[in-house]
Scaffold this active site. Structure first.
Site, PDB file in Angstrom:
ATOM      1  N   PRO A   2       0.822  -1.219   0.000  1.00 12.67           N
ATOM      2  CA  PRO A   2       0.000   0.000   0.000  1.00 12.67           C
ATOM      3  C   PRO A   2       0.856   1.270   0.000  1.00 12.67           C
ATOM      4  O   PRO A   2       1.713   1.451   0.862  1.00 12.67           O
ATOM      5  CB  PRO A   2      -0.799  -0.104   1.299  1.00 12.67           C
ATOM      6  CG  PRO A   2      -0.650  -1.515   1.750  1.00 12.67           C
ATOM      7  CD  PRO A   2       0.658  -1.979   1.230  1.00 12.67           C
ATOM      8  N   GLU A   3       0.649   2.096  -0.993  1.00  9.58           N
ATOM      9  CA  GLU A   3       1.298   3.406  -1.078  1.00  9.58           C
ATOM     10  C   GLU A   3       0.158   4.438  -1.076  1.00  9.58           C
ATOM     11  O   GLU A   3      -0.972   4.085  -0.758  1.00  9.58           O
ATOM     12  CB  GLU A   3       2.158   3.490  -2.346  1.00  9.58           C
ATOM     13  CG  GLU A   3       3.205   2.377  -2.402  1.00  9.58           C
ATOM     14  CD  GLU A   3       4.084   2.395  -3.643  1.00  9.58           C
ATOM     15  OE1 GLU A   3       4.271   3.471  -4.233  1.00  9.58           O
ATOM     16  OE2 GLU A   3       4.582   1.327  -4.032  1.00  9.58           O
ATOM     17  N   HIS A  90      -4.583 -14.442  10.173  1.00  7.82           N
ATOM     18  CA  HIS A  90      -3.702 -13.276  10.176  1.00  7.82           C
ATOM     19  C   HIS A  90      -4.343 -12.052  10.830  1.00  7.82           C
ATOM     20  O   HIS A  90      -3.887 -10.932  10.639  1.00  7.82           O
ATOM     21  CB  HIS A  90      -3.257 -12.960   8.747  1.00  7.82           C
ATOM     22  CG  HIS A  90      -2.573 -14.112   8.064  1.00  7.82           C
ATOM     23  ND1 HIS A  90      -3.079 -14.724   6.941  1.00  7.82           N
ATOM     24  CD2 HIS A  90      -1.443 -14.782   8.387  1.00  7.82           C
ATOM     25  CE1 HIS A  90      -2.265 -15.719   6.589  1.00  7.82           C
ATOM     26  NE2 HIS A  90      -1.275 -15.783   7.444  1.00  7.82           N
ATOM     27  N   ARG A 109       2.284 -10.187   7.353  1.00  8.62           N
ATOM     28  CA  ARG A 109       3.675 -10.053   7.785  1.00  8.62           C
ATOM     29  C   ARG A 109       3.893  -9.310   9.099  1.00  8.62           C
ATOM     30  O   ARG A 109       5.048  -9.100   9.507  1.00  8.62           O
ATOM     31  CB  ARG A 109       4.506  -9.420   6.665  1.00  8.62           C
ATOM     32  CG  ARG A 109       5.318 -10.484   5.953  1.00  8.62           C
ATOM     33  CD  ARG A 109       6.053  -9.914   4.767  1.00  8.62           C
ATOM     34  NE  ARG A 109       5.192  -9.899   3.602  1.00  8.62           N
ATOM     35  CZ  ARG A 109       5.604  -9.517   2.390  1.00  8.62           C
ATOM     36  NH1 ARG A 109       6.817  -9.094   2.219  1.00  8.62           N
ATOM     37  NH2 ARG A 109       4.786  -9.550   1.377  1.00  8.62           N
TER      38      ARG A 109
END
Length: 265
Positions: A2-3, A90, A109
């Site tokens: 994500p940017e 997650h 992550r």
DNA sequence: CCTTAGTCCTGCATGC
DNA sequence: TGCATGCAGGACTAAG
């Protein structure tokens, strides 16, 4: 990953949280919530969300008590209004609202972070300007005296916010600038090219709901469509759309960097 | 002040 | 098939 365009897409959806009152947070992975969990949760309880906004790659909630809660998705974070079975594994944090609404934070992550700041001032000054206008980009890049490679400078959130690895490569390709060129060596013409292309590329991606290469999803767990329009990122070995030369990949500052050796001299 | 290397993490691709 | 290895990277910290 994500940017700015992906975070902007998410923030527009999260605006529906304005006016909601936080009941409590339930952390499932300690590090996701920065600081002492019990203390932070106590400070968040009963706070109303006054506004939801984006600053660079941060999602921010302005709270009724004057504090600001930021959510950084980092690599694989996503905020969901529903958490399907396959994402349960997650799930790192759940935010419960008094209305009964829930917001799930899923992050494979574990790099994503929620952080509570005392005020706006703590968050804002150390970040560079938003790169959504040519004027802002030009102003930010003209002042750079650094001999660092331009690719590294574009990723530096103190210089400009929101540009990450994908859009840095895309902007350099569109501007026909080699990624290893020293930032201080950029000509006025090259700065102008970046000033045109960075906002254009970011806005186009926002219109396409962001780039989904593997993990990025919006709050409804749906990916974007901008990956279909990438010219160099992830195109290693493919022919350049412009000249037919094979797209190459090198490493700059530990980041995979994709470019056309013919178009970007 | 500047720059670089290491750290955090998991899933997936690769090689034998 | 199984197991080891390497790679992906945003932001922060430590070291030089």
């Amino acid at each position: 990953m994500p940017e700015l365009p992906e975070v902007e897409t998410v923030v527009r959806e999260l605006k529906c949280l304005e006016g909601e009152v936080i009941d409590h947070l339930d952390p499932h992975w300690d590090k996701t919530l920065e600081g002492s969990s019990s203390e932070v949760i106590a400070r968040l309880t009963s706070q109303k969300i006054k506004s939801v906004f984006r600053r660079g790659k941060y999602i921010a909630w302005e709270l009724s008590g004057g504090q600001v809660l930021t959510i950084h998705l980092r690599m694989t974070g996503k905020t969901l209004f529903d958490c399907p079975e396959k994402d349960q594994k997650h799930l790192r944090l759940t935010c419960y609202f008094q209305s009964g609404l829930k917001l799930f934070f899923v992050d494979i992550r574990k790099f994503g972070r929620w952080k509570l700041w005392d005020s706006m001032e703590l968050l804002l000054p150390k970040l560079g300007p938003e790169p959504l206008t040519s004027k802002a980009v030009k102003k930010a890049l003209m002042g750079v005296k650094s001999s660092r490679e331009i690719k590294k400078v574009l990723l530096d959130q103190h210089v400009l916010v929101g540009v990450g690895n994908i859009y840095a490569d895309e902007a350099l390709f569109a501007s026909k600038i080699h990624p290893t060129l020293a930032a201080s060596e950029l000509s006025a013409r090259q700065v102008s090219e970046l000033a045109v292309h960075i906002p254009r590329i970011l806005k186009a991606s926002i219109d396409n709901m962001g780039t989904t290469l593997s993990d990025y999803r919006n709050t409804k767990n749906i990916g974007g469509e901008n990956q279909h329009y990438l010219k160099v990122y992830g195109q290693t070995g493919e022919a350049c759309e412009c000249c037919g030369t094979t797209i190459e990949k090198i490493v700059i500052g530990g980041r995979g960097t994709h470019f056309c050796p013919e178009c970007q001299r």
